[in-house]
Enzyme design. Structure first.
Site, PDB file in Angstrom:
ATOM      1  N   HIS A 614       0.824  -1.221   0.000  1.00 41.95           N
ATOM      2  CA  HIS A 614       0.000   0.000   0.000  1.00 41.95           C
ATOM      3  C   HIS A 614       0.853   1.264   0.000  1.00 41.95           C
ATOM      4  O   HIS A 614       0.683   2.143   0.843  1.00 41.95           O
ATOM      5  CB  HIS A 614      -0.950   0.039   1.204  1.00 41.95           C
ATOM      6  N   ARG A 675      -7.385   3.825  -0.380  1.00 38.45           N
ATOM      7  CA  ARG A 675      -6.650   2.695   0.217  1.00 38.45           C
ATOM      8  C   ARG A 675      -5.268   2.550  -0.406  1.00 38.45           C
ATOM      9  O   ARG A 675      -4.265   2.762   0.228  1.00 38.45           O
ATOM     10  CB  ARG A 675      -7.440   1.393   0.043  1.00 38.45           C
ATOM     11  N   GLY A 694      -8.678  -2.317  -4.136  1.00 32.94           N
ATOM     12  CA  GLY A 694      -9.556  -2.542  -3.009  1.00 32.94           C
ATOM     13  C   GLY A 694      -8.929  -3.454  -1.975  1.00 32.94           C
ATOM     14  O   GLY A 694      -7.777  -3.903  -2.102  1.00 32.94           O
ATOM     15  N   GLU A 700     -11.562  -0.172  -7.777  1.00 35.12           N
ATOM     16  CA  GLU A 700     -12.395   0.925  -8.272  1.00 35.12           C
ATOM     17  C   GLU A 700     -11.626   1.898  -9.150  1.00 35.12           C
ATOM     18  O   GLU A 700     -10.397   1.964  -9.105  1.00 35.12           O
ATOM     19  CB  GLU A 700     -13.027   1.671  -7.097  1.00 35.12           C
ATOM     20  N   TYR A 710     -13.344   9.716  -0.556  1.00 41.15           N
ATOM     21  CA  TYR A 710     -13.734   8.520  -1.303  1.00 41.15           C
ATOM     22  C   TYR A 710     -14.012   7.319  -0.406  1.00 41.15           C
ATOM     23  O   TYR A 710     -14.161   6.206  -0.893  1.00 41.15           O
ATOM     24  CB  TYR A 710     -12.690   8.248  -2.400  1.00 41.15           C
TER      25      TYR A 710
END
Length: 995
Positions: A614, A675, A694, A700, A710
């Site tokens: 991430h 994310r 996701g 998305e 968001y």
């Protein structure tokens, strides 16, 4: 330190007056909880040697400093030390800066808070020697949470030796009230028949166990808070169970009698809130509850930013099965308390367990598959630990199965273009499960599909192809083929719909090529995530190493050298921009590329946390000249809603790293609630689109708005608690098994997304309502995991593979996909034409040097074009001789108004083209010829030429004037372009005699 002579020392009185000047900074709106009566707290010391240092050094050669040393500024203006300080609340703060100045002259510093200039030329007068330490004090205003304080040398001689900053901040904000009558009520009624309540009333619980009032509470950042419940209960204790975000914080909390229904008192309990939206539920634990008036939420101290320790000794627990893996680990520790563990498989969350669970089994895995496992600890504030050790465990083979699926039926082709064929068929069945379908083209496997349809791309126009499909199951049993279907692709038609054509390999032997961009001459530049190498790559496949990005580090997962962007003014500044992981976190940095060599590393933005996964990492310059970056939440979900954190955000900075004054929150944050965002690009209207990984349900694509939220972590795609009206819904979602979208690029308002887990490219059109429609799926299962997709200056796509899960270095490649622009009725005829000649026909002599026998001063052909879906704000046309693959520039016209869709024959001469609404022109000639159309005059046999129409993202092309060269003008036009089409022509003018 090596001091140099400076101006005379100031008088002490003047110094004190300047040093104690107060400063007020306008704060961004953070939440409803604003300070009302803040009081001073104890000072907190931040050592300079532990801060971010630009062009200076941490030293310890002069006695008397605090900590482990001090910072010696380089003798230059603009060098800085940047501290990150935490404030429990918004309000005034006192800064005391410890320093030494052994010269006789003042060494002033500029002070900036959150990127905004705070104090100019704050005086740091002589302390006589370098071992005499003094201090300077000033006052600023801080926002709650993390703040950056940058001290920058204001003169050429540099700053003093800087030892520390002591920060005395405001201590605690006022609480925020949430009225019970405005909350969610189950088995209760709003009443107002007892005096003394606040708001418009209170909640009278029904006489039943389990009735509740649920408040939605917003927190600017994660951290501890006091919950004060105002209530009345005439004669009995009426306890309530208190839960925050579904977790119990008080079981049977006493609400004792207040003596009368008009006597209101308060019961308090402490809890930890996450950043963003929280639910606080008060539930009757007995037969009845008190009259509940309101909830007041007050942050009680600095946010808990200390992460738990990493879980140790991750290992196999029980033996795996065909569909399960069992893991165990040792407990982590935390300054407050571990609240749970997250189990990841190569960046994909697989399972969450509680704090007291140290073993878990992950189910629903694929048989005979190797999985990469990591565990993270988390606390109540949402802080995630560093990764545990990684272990690789494979599932066992599936039980024997020799029965193949039934054959698919009814293979048809519902549509086609010049380079693609859409296929559909009826589903197969299997005794266990159909895993997917293989698509064969002319007898060769060309891809796979999980569904009963696909789009086969990379085809040649006006060509017949034979297709057949068969199903397969988990054990590799394969069905019979469908009957073969022959489909002939369409002929090429100029237009605006970009269809993938022929695919070729430009480079082999690359390793996780991540960032990709194009220099003004069309040469590609790409980064390798794990080697930190930066390469130039030509269309013909010549690869040149230009250097490494210093200070880059891997995370053993998704960190390393990531995004790359080319300066819009590269022709003059030679800047390349990078996102990379470093020792302290993720950075945005800039370097110079000259003579095939990278140099001049400079950090532009820091303060983004890193993790194994991430880390986001994409960069894109916008039409506004600002640099946008996607940054992941670094596996701490709460950061995504924390406006003071740079993680879980789309960031926006100036090209020099400073913060634009119109950013929504006063820092680098442009949007929040993300994310792991990666892909970024702008459409023809200058709007930013983003692709995002996701968690475990939905990936998305989002249309990004300034200050937009968001939803993550409360809302994943459209799943979860998405009811908050401030959350912006995605424009497209897929299951996480079908996408994991990384790169995103836009051609003629068609969005292309490259996926890793999905191993495919999606293409969608942006319609007039800003929705993504007409999804096509290309290359599924053809080239394995796909990372980055970018459109080059010719309108074709470069695509990088990303086989980063196989443990093998250097087995990736970069592909080039020829994009064929065809008109399927959605393009609106975005194409260039001339009534004087057809596409690829001979340009009439009157528009060439054969017309008058003289080179230059030729009458231009007439032109007409359609706007299509480009949303262009202006137009440009560039005319070039392209014989032998060259690009000899003859003429350009630009700044054609968006409303004009044609040009007349024989444009008049002049840099400002007469009668054409501000359009400008330049030609290859000299004198008058340099300001008039310069027609073909090849001086030999038939030559090919192109007229290229560019749709511009602005009304004017920046950075060019009458003195600019043709090459500079073409580069500027390309940089301002969102789409282009070509009109081809040939000329034999050179075979005609010249008078």
């Amino acid at each position: 330190m090596a001091p140099i002579p400076r101006r005379p020392r100031r008088a002490v009185g003047a110094f004190l007056a300047a040093a104690t000047a107060a400063l007020t900074i306008t704060l961004p709106h953070i939440s409803a909880a604003q300070p009302s009566d803040a009081k001073a707290a104890a000072p907190v010391r931040y050592e300079a040697e532990s801060a971010v240092i630009s062009e200076g050094a941490a030293e310890s050669n002069h006695a008397g400093y605090s900590g482990s040393g001090f910072v010696n500024f380089d003798n230059a203006a603009g060098t800085y030390v940047e501290f990150t300080v935490n404030a429990p609340a918004a309000g005034s703060a006192t800064l005391t800066l410890g320093y030494a100045n052994g010269t006789a002259a003042d060494r002033p510093l500029d002070i900036a808070v959150g990127g905004d200039q705070a104090v100019d030329n704050l005086a740091f007068p002589s302390t006589d020697t370098w071992t005499d330490w003094g201090s300077v004090t000033t006052t600023v205003t801080l926002k709650p949470g993390a703040n950056t304080i940058r001290t920058t040398s204001a003169a050429a001689e540099g700053g003093p030796n800087l030892d520390y900053i002591d920060v005395t901040a405001a201590d605690g904000p006022a609480g925020t009230d949430y009225e019970a009558e405005s909350a969610k009520i189950s088995q209760g009624a709003v009443e107002s028949n007892h005096d003394g309540h606040s708001g418009t009333g209170f909640v009278n619980f029904d006489v039943v166990t389990g009735a509740y009032v649920e408040f939605t509470v917003d927190a600017a950042q994660a951290g501890p808070a006091r919950l004060d419940f105002r209530y009345a209960s005439a004669s009995a204790d009426r306890p309530l169970d208190i839960a925050v975000n579904g977790g119990t914080v008080a079981d049977g909390l006493s609400f004792p009698a207040t003596g009368a229904w008009t006597t209101w008192k308060t019961v308090s309990v402490n809890a930890t809130l996450k950043a963003g939206s929280n639910t606080v539920r008060a539930t009757t634990s007995g037969a009845d509850g008190p009259n509940l008036d309101k909830l007041t939420v007050t942050p009680t101290g600095p946010a808990d930013t200390e992460r738990p320790t990493a879980p140790a000794n991750l290992r196999k627990d029980e033996e795996p099965t065909a569909t399960t893996v069992s893991l165990a680990w040792d407990a982590a520790t935390d300054n407050v308390g571990v609240t749970g563990y997250d189990i990841y498989q190569h960046g994909q969350l697989m399972k969450k367990v509680g704090a007291d669970v140290l073993a878990a089994t992950v189910e629903n895995l694929d048989p005979e598959t190797s999985y990469d496992w990591t565990v993270f600890a988390r606390d109540a504030a949402g802080n995630a630990s560093e990764a545990s050790n990684a272990v690789t465990i494979a599932t066992l083979p599936a039980p024997p199965d020799t029965e193949p699926p039934t054959a698919p039926a009814n293979l048809t082709s519902p549509s086609k273009t010049a380079t693609t064929v859409d296929l559909g068929w009826s589903a197969s069945s299997d005794n266990v499960k159909v895993t997917g379908y293989e698509i064969y083209r002319d007898g060769v496997l060309s891809g796979t599909s999980e569904t009963t349809s696909t789009s086969v791309a990379g085809l040649t126009p006006n060509t017949a192809y034979a297709f057949k499909v068969r199903a397969y199951d988990l054990k590799g049993n394969k069905s019979p083929f469908t009957p073969e279907l022959t489909v002939t692709t369409s002929a090429t038609q100029p237009g605006g719909t970009p269809d993938p054509g022929t695919v070729s390999t430009i480079a082999n032997g690359v390793d996780v090529a991540w960032g990709l961009g194009f220099l003004p001459d069309g040469t590609g530049i790409f980064t390798e995530r794990n080697t930190f190498n930066v390469y130039k790559l030509t269309k013909s496949g010549t690869k040149t190493l230009v250097g490494k990005v210093p200070n880059a580090q891997t995370t053993g997962g998704e960190g390393g050298l990531l995004g790359l962007e080319i300066s819009p003014t590269f022709a003059t500044d030679h800047y390349l921009y990078f996102v990379h992981t470093s020792s302290e976190g993720n950075r945005i940095a800039r370097m110079t590329l000259e003579n095939n060599t990278l140099s001049g590393y400079k950090v532009l933005l820091q303060g983004m946390e890193k993790s194994r996964f991430h880390n986001g990492g994409r960069l894109r310059f916008g039409p506004d000249g600002k640099l946008y970056a996607s940054m992941g939440d670094a596996q701490t979900e709460s950061r995504a809603q924390d406006r003071n954190s740079l993680n879980g955000k789309i960031l926006r900075i100036n090209p020099d790293g400073s913060i634009p004054s119109d950013n929504p929150f006063g820092n680098a944050v442009w949007s929040l609630g993300h994310r792991n965002p990666q892909g970024l690009d702008f459409d023809s209207k200058g709007r930013l689109w983003e692709s995002e990984f996701g968690n475990s349900v939905m990936d998305e694509v989002n249309l990004i708005q300034k200050g937009g939220n968001y939803g993550w972590p409360n809302c994943e795609g459209t799943d979860g608690d998405c009811s908050n009206s401030s959350y912006i819904a995605p424009k497209k979602t897929w299951s996480t098994s079908s996408a994991s979208p990384s790169g995103l690029t836009i051609i003629n308002d068609h969005v292309f997304v490259a996926t890793t887990v999905g191993k495919r490219v999606y293409r969608m059109r942006i319609d007039s309502a800003s929705n993504l429609v007409e999804q096509k799926t290309y290359f599924q299962g053809t080239y394995d995991r796909l990372r980055t997709v970018e459109v080059d200056h010719d309108g074709d796509i470069w695509l990088t593979t990303s086989t980063d899960k196989d443990g093998t270095d250097g087995n990736d490649r970069i592909l080039r996909i020829d994009i064929v622009y065809s008109d399927d009725g959605t393009a609106g005829e975005f194409k260039l034409s001339s009534s004087a000649f057809k596409d690829n026909a001979t340009i009439p002599d009157r528009h060439t040097c054969a017309g008058d026998g003289t080179a230059g001063q030729d009458p231009s052909p007439p032109f007409a074009w359609g706007a299509g879906t480009t949303g262009a704000r202006g137009w440009a046309i560039v005319f070039a001789d392209v014989a032998g693959g060259g690009n000899k520039l003859h003429w350009a016209i630009w700044d054609i108004p968006a409303a004009k869709l044609s040009l007349p024959e024989a444009l008049a001469s002049g840099f400002n083209v007469p009668g054409q609404g501000g359009a400008k022109q330049k030609a290859m000639g000299s004198g008058a010829n340099a300001q008039q159309y310069f027609g073909p005059c090849p001086g030999g046999s038939t030559h090919p030429y192109t007229f290229t129409l560019y749709a511009l993202n602005s009304a004017t092309v920046p950075g060019v004037n009458s003195g600019s060269s043709m090459a500079q003008i073409e580069t500027a036009i390309k940089n301002a372009s969102t789409a282009n089409v070509k009109l081809r022509g040939n000329s034999d003018a050179g075979t005609q005699p010249l008078r």
